[in-house]
Design a protein around this motif. Structure first.
Motif, PDB file in Angstrom:
ATOM      1  N   THR A   1       4.843 -40.047  91.913  1.00 35.26           N
ATOM      2  CA  THR A   1       3.467 -40.118  91.408  1.00 35.26           C
ATOM      3  C   THR A   1       2.455 -40.017  92.544  1.00 35.26           C
ATOM      4  O   THR A   1       2.747 -40.386  93.675  1.00 35.26           O
ATOM      5  N   GLN A   2       1.268 -39.565  92.192  1.00 36.18           N
ATOM      6  CA  GLN A   2       0.175 -39.489  93.160  1.00 36.18           C
ATOM      7  C   GLN A   2      -0.621 -40.789  93.244  1.00 36.18           C
ATOM      8  O   GLN A   2      -1.605 -40.855  93.979  1.00 36.18           O
ATOM      9  N   GLY A   3      -0.200 -41.801  92.484  1.00 39.40           N
ATOM     10  CA  GLY A   3      -0.912 -43.067  92.582  1.00 39.40           C
ATOM     11  C   GLY A   3      -0.167 -44.150  91.839  1.00 39.40           C
ATOM     12  O   GLY A   3      -0.112 -44.149  90.607  1.00 39.40           O
ATOM     13  N   ALA A   4       0.426 -45.101  92.576  1.00 38.40           N
ATOM     14  CA  ALA A   4       1.236 -46.136  91.937  1.00 38.40           C
ATOM     15  C   ALA A   4       0.385 -47.031  91.040  1.00 38.40           C
ATOM     16  O   ALA A   4       0.830 -47.443  89.968  1.00 38.40           O
ATOM     17  N   SER A   5      -0.850 -47.329  91.447  1.00 41.08           N
ATOM     18  CA  SER A   5      -1.682 -48.235  90.637  1.00 41.08           C
ATOM     19  C   SER A   5      -2.022 -47.595  89.296  1.00 41.08           C
ATOM     20  O   SER A   5      -1.892 -48.219  88.236  1.00 41.08           O
ATOM     21  N   ALA A   6      -2.488 -46.357  89.323  1.00 42.23           N
ATOM     22  CA  ALA A   6      -2.875 -45.679  88.083  1.00 42.23           C
ATOM     23  C   ALA A   6      -1.653 -45.408  87.212  1.00 42.23           C
ATOM     24  O   ALA A   6      -1.720 -45.517  85.981  1.00 42.23           O
ATOM     25  N   ASP A   7      -0.537 -45.071  87.821  1.00 47.46           N
ATOM     26  CA  ASP A   7       0.698 -44.817  87.078  1.00 47.46           C
ATOM     27  C   ASP A   7       1.127 -46.089  86.349  1.00 47.46           C
ATOM     28  O   ASP A   7       1.480 -46.065  85.165  1.00 47.46           O
ATOM     29  N   ARG A   8       1.074 -47.206  87.077  1.00 44.96           N
ATOM     30  CA  ARG A   8       1.389 -48.501  86.445  1.00 44.96           C
ATOM     31  C   ARG A   8       0.502 -48.737  85.221  1.00 44.96           C
ATOM     32  O   ARG A   8       0.981 -49.088  84.147  1.00 44.96           O
TER      33      ARG A   8
ATOM     34  N   VAL B   1      -0.705 -53.444 107.378  1.00 47.96           N
ATOM     35  CA  VAL B   1      -1.781 -53.078 106.463  1.00 47.96           C
ATOM     36  C   VAL B   1      -1.131 -52.705 105.146  1.00 47.96           C
ATOM     37  O   VAL B   1      -0.154 -51.933 105.125  1.00 47.96           O
ATOM     38  N   ARG B   2      -1.649 -53.260 104.051  1.00 54.30           N
ATOM     39  CA  ARG B   2      -1.027 -53.008 102.745  1.00 54.30           C
ATOM     40  C   ARG B   2      -2.040 -52.402 101.783  1.00 54.30           C
ATOM     41  O   ARG B   2      -3.142 -52.928 101.632  1.00 54.30           O
ATOM     42  N   ILE B   3      -1.633 -51.348 101.125  1.00 56.92           N
ATOM     43  CA  ILE B   3      -2.505 -50.677 100.159  1.00 56.92           C
ATOM     44  C   ILE B   3      -1.618 -49.778  99.288  1.00 56.92           C
ATOM     45  O   ILE B   3      -0.701 -49.120  99.786  1.00 56.92           O
ATOM     46  N   ALA B   4      -1.910 -49.756  97.985  1.00 61.05           N
ATOM     47  CA  ALA B   4      -1.075 -48.954  97.069  1.00 61.05           C
ATOM     48  C   ALA B   4      -1.486 -47.483  97.100  1.00 61.05           C
ATOM     49  O   ALA B   4      -1.612 -46.828  96.071  1.00 61.05           O
TER      50      ALA B   4
ATOM     51  N   ASP C   1       3.439 -48.477  96.302  1.00 59.24           N
ATOM     52  CA  ASP C   1       4.012 -49.556  95.485  1.00 59.24           C
ATOM     53  C   ASP C   1       2.850 -50.244  94.777  1.00 59.24           C
ATOM     54  O   ASP C   1       1.911 -50.701  95.431  1.00 59.24           O
ATOM     55  N   SER C   2       2.919 -50.313  93.448  1.00 63.68           N
ATOM     56  CA  SER C   2       1.790 -50.898  92.711  1.00 63.68           C
ATOM     57  C   SER C   2       1.686 -52.399  92.921  1.00 63.68           C
ATOM     58  O   SER C   2       0.687 -53.004  92.532  1.00 63.68           O
ATOM     59  N   ALA C   3       2.713 -53.019  93.551  1.00 65.42           N
ATOM     60  CA  ALA C   3       2.603 -54.439  93.873  1.00 65.42           C
ATOM     61  C   ALA C   3       1.653 -54.666  95.048  1.00 65.42           C
ATOM     62  O   ALA C   3       1.234 -55.794  95.304  1.00 65.42           O
ATOM     63  N   LEU C   4       1.323 -53.617  95.772  1.00 60.87           N
ATOM     64  CA  LEU C   4       0.382 -53.703  96.894  1.00 60.87           C
ATOM     65  C   LEU C   4      -1.050 -53.686  96.342  1.00 60.87           C
ATOM     66  O   LEU C   4      -1.263 -53.385  95.166  1.00 60.87           O
ATOM     67  N   PRO C   5      -2.048 -53.986  97.173  1.00 60.83           N
ATOM     68  CA  PRO C   5      -3.435 -53.978  96.673  1.00 60.83           C
ATOM     69  C   PRO C   5      -3.790 -52.646  95.999  1.00 60.83           C
ATOM     70  O   PRO C   5      -3.468 -51.574  96.504  1.00 60.83           O
ATOM     71  N   THR C   6      -4.463 -52.760  94.862  1.00 63.00           N
ATOM     72  CA  THR C   6      -4.769 -51.614  93.998  1.00 63.00           C
ATOM     73  C   THR C   6      -5.540 -50.536  94.753  1.00 63.00           C
ATOM     74  O   THR C   6      -6.511 -50.830  95.450  1.00 63.00           O
ATOM     75  N   ALA C   7      -5.090 -49.301  94.584  1.00 63.78           N
ATOM     76  CA  ALA C   7      -5.759 -48.201  95.283  1.00 63.78           C
ATOM     77  C   ALA C   7      -5.930 -47.016  94.353  1.00 63.78           C
ATOM     78  O   ALA C   7      -5.248 -46.889  93.338  1.00 63.78           O
ATOM     79  N   SER C   8      -6.835 -46.131  94.729  1.00 67.43           N
ATOM     80  CA  SER C   8      -7.111 -44.937  93.942  1.00 67.43           C
ATOM     81  C   SER C   8      -6.014 -43.899  94.182  1.00 67.43           C
ATOM     82  O   SER C   8      -5.136 -44.062  95.017  1.00 67.43           O
TER      83      SER C   8
END
Ligand code: MOS
Length: 673
Positions: free
Chosen positions: A192-199, A442-445, A478-485
């Motif tokens: 996927t191109q974005g774990a947060s949006a996919d989740r 540094v953590r970011i999804a 990883d969508s468990a990381l801070p939400t990202a675009s």
């Protein structure tokens, strides 16, 4: 920098979605509709369920529970209606992939077929004006009196251009493994191109709270837009895993990807340009016709670059859409700008010839002071700088504009140019930074889809922390990381980098850890028109006996803000240009008008530009400072490289041959016709 994960990738250690191990894993295979429109009359799964290794059959015969809010694209097996040929209508779950595929051949589905319509045409009675075009632009715009501007013109062009259906072909197919835990929470290893949006999209489709879903995707083998929205393979994996009570893997075949992962809509574009005797535009009209499916309205923003490019006192843009019995179009590298600029930049070349002006000079003369449509000041522009620098490096100055004059052996030789543009936007993201193991983490999804995002963010964090890159570890995918675009819209580096810089600054203040959210910062991004620009130059050799076109030289010069990493940036830009070369000469998916669906659905029949097609290709950038963008001063670079390439090649083909080809791709047949 070299890519941080480069060694892992070339040695096979980097793990992609389909490669994660799981105990007791089973496999699902997507069964596709054999008709383009109609209803499923019956699904006879009894024989298949008796086959060795078959665990379950999913279909509308017993619809699995899904949320009523699921997008029609993802609402698998909820209806008997068929919207296009190739739509997923059943899923077979088995112990092995081979057993699932064998069962697919035996599954009996009968249809009540209805007549279908899959052909986009300019006189289609179903054409209508959508309420808006993607992502949220007005469908039509008008400024000044275009009729008066066209009537007053000393020189004018009225021409229609067409771009075909095109398909993204990332190397890694769309694939997922879904694992439900005993408590009913779901983990999806997805491409996927974005774990947060996919989740969020998977959770919405299944009717789960987003916290109950985790998406893991540290490595992604390309996307180009086709992995920017959740695709049905991930939902199939989740439903199959729930039905089988085991982890389930799904990989789409290359052929299936053509049907269910989106494509660039074909376009028919009429351009009307009027200019005074000095070549200054008096009017610009850009009318676009394109398609969507009956399931979802997808309205590509094809005319939007004409709202940005040139100083025309009278300017009109329109989009019309028709809903056909076809798969839903979706994002493909530089949606809108890429097909739109083929038409606009071809028309500008025709106008230059009609006005007796050099095409570089024509563009310079039409340079606007502010964004033509909105009147907003540009945060930075520098198109003229790109044009001049490109012309100088390419050796444009001594060009004889007359077509069809230069010959070497059997080859006719020509050169052409076109401008490029792509918006420079950003989206809200969150990030954390902390000290760890004598360095920093540094953590970011964020998503690294092959762009080098992990490496770019490492450099950005290292600079913000005033340390060396080897002391920074970036965790992403990883969508468990801070939400990202998303990694989309050329917004990744800009969006994620802003959050990373802010988190690092917070950590420096705190001493141990920092957290950032850029939602409020992004709200402040108003008052300026923000776009990247570029100029592309092409040399082509055309064999008039066979119609073969070769492109020995491609040069792009871009204004993309501050470049974070030269190696990564050059790869993105020449990658885009290579894809633009494929668009110019090769890429085209044909509809099967008789049966519906696409005719060419593999890499033998859908040709993309490969290394052997690319000769001397280079991309560079001019120094650009833009303090209005983000803390890095960077614009996106993922998409602008493909914008304008096809027009530069088509304009060069005209210069070589005297033949103006207005519908892509420029095949040997069209040259010889
Ligand atoms: Mo890109 S088409 O914005 O994923």
């Amino acid at each position: 920098m070299n890519r941080i994960e480069g060694r892992d990738k070339v040695t096979g250690r980097a793990r992609y979605a389909y490669e994660y191990p799981a105990d007791g894993v089973a496999y699902a295979y997507a069964v596709q509709s054999g008709v383009a429109r109609g209803r499923i009359a019956s699904v006879d799964a009894l024989g298949v369920l008796a086959m060795p290794g078959v665990l379950a059959v999913l279909s509308c015969a017993e619809p699995p529970a899904l949320s009523a809010d699921a997008s029609p694209e993802l609402a698998l097996f909820q209806t008997r209606d068929v919207a296009y040929r190739g739509q997923i209508v059943a899923g077979i779950v088995a112990e092995t992939l081979e057993a699932a595929r064998a069962a697919e051949r035996e599954l009996r589905i009968s249809y009540e077929a209805e007549p279908h319509d899959v052909r986009l045409r300019p006189d289609h009675p179903g054409l209508y004006a959508p309420d808006k075009v993607n992502p949220n632009f007005p469908t039509d715009t008008e400024k000044g009196d275009v009729n008066a501007g066209l009537a007053a013109a000393a020189v004018s062009i009225d021409a229609t251009y067409a771009t075909p259906t095109q398909h993204n072909n990332p190397m890694e197919p769309h694939a997922a493994m879904a694992v439900w835990d005993a408590g009913g929470a779901l983990t999806v290893y997805d491409s996927t191109q974005g774990a947060s949006a996919d989740r969020d999209m998977i959770a919405a489709a299944l009717g789960l709270a987003p916290e109950r879903v985790r998406v893991v995707s540290p490595h992604v083998g390309g996307g180009f837009g086709s992995k920017g929205t959740t695709r049905p393979h991930a939902i199939l994996a989740a439903l199959a895993a729930r039905a089988a009570g085991r982890p389930v893997k799904v990989a789409l075949t290359r052929q299936q990807m053509f049907d269910v992962t989106g494509y660039r809509t074909p376009t028919i574009q009429r351009l009307r340009l009027g200019a005074d005797p000095e070549g200054r535009l008096t009017a610009l009209v850009h009318d676009v016709i394109e398609q969507s499916s009956t399931l979802v309205e997808f309205a590509e923003q094809t005319a939007t670059p004409s709202r940005v490019m040139y100083a025309a006192p009278a300017l009109r843009t329109t989009h019309r859409l028709v809903r056909l019995d076809v798969p839903t179009p979706s994002w493909m590298r530089a949606p809108g700008e890429c097909p739109g600029m083929f038409a606009l930049e071809s028309a500008m070349d025709e106008l230059a010839i009609a006005a007796g002006l050099d095409p570089v000079e024509l563009r310079v003369r039409n340079e606007p002071d502010t964004e033509p449509e909105s009147g907003l000041p540009f945060s930075s522009r520098n198109l003229v700088g790109c044009l001049r620098e490109g012309a100088r490096r390419f050796g444009w100055d001594h060009r004889d504009p007359r077509p069809g004059l230069r010959q070497e052996g059997r080859w006719l030789i020509g050169t052409g140019m076109a401008a490029s543009t792509y918006p420079a936007r950003r989206r809200p993201s969150q990030a954390t930074a902390a000290t760890a193991d004598g360095g920093f983490v540094v953590r970011i999804a964020a998503a690294d889809i092959g762009t080098g995002a992990r490496t770019a963010l490492t450099r950005i964090a290292a600079q913000a922390l005033d340390t060396s890159a080897d002391r920074v570890r970036v965790e992403l995918g990883d969508s468990a990381l801070p939400t990202a675009s998303l990694a989309g819209g050329s917004m990744g580096t800009s969006s994620w980098g802003s959050a990373v810089v802010k988190a690092c600054e917070a950590m420096l203040k705190d001493g141990h850890s920092g957290r950032a959210d850029t939602t409020e910062d992004v709200k402040g991004d108003t008052g300026f028109a923000r776009h990247a620009f570029g100029a592309q130059f092409a040399e082509v050799w055309v064999d008039p006996a066979t119609g073969e076109v070769r492109v020995p030289r491609l040069l792009g010069v871009f204004a993309v803000g501050r470049v974070i990493d030269e190696t990564l940036a050059r790869s993105q830009l020449i990658g885009g240009m290579t894809m633009g070369l494929g668009m110019a000469l090769m890429e085209e998916t044909e509809m099967d008008e008789e049966a519906g669906g696409f005719l060419n659905r593999d890499l033998a029949q859908y040709h993309v530009a490969a290394c052997a097609d690319v000769q001397d290709i280079d991309a560079m950038w001019i120094d650009e400072e833009d303090g209005h963008l983000n803390p890095m001063g960077a614009k996106g670079i993922g998409e602008i490289g493909i914008v304008g390439t096809a027009a530069a090649v088509a304009n060069a083909v005209y210069h070589a041959t005297g033949r103006r080809i207005r519908d892509l791709p420029i095949t040997p047949a069209k040259i010889l016709d």
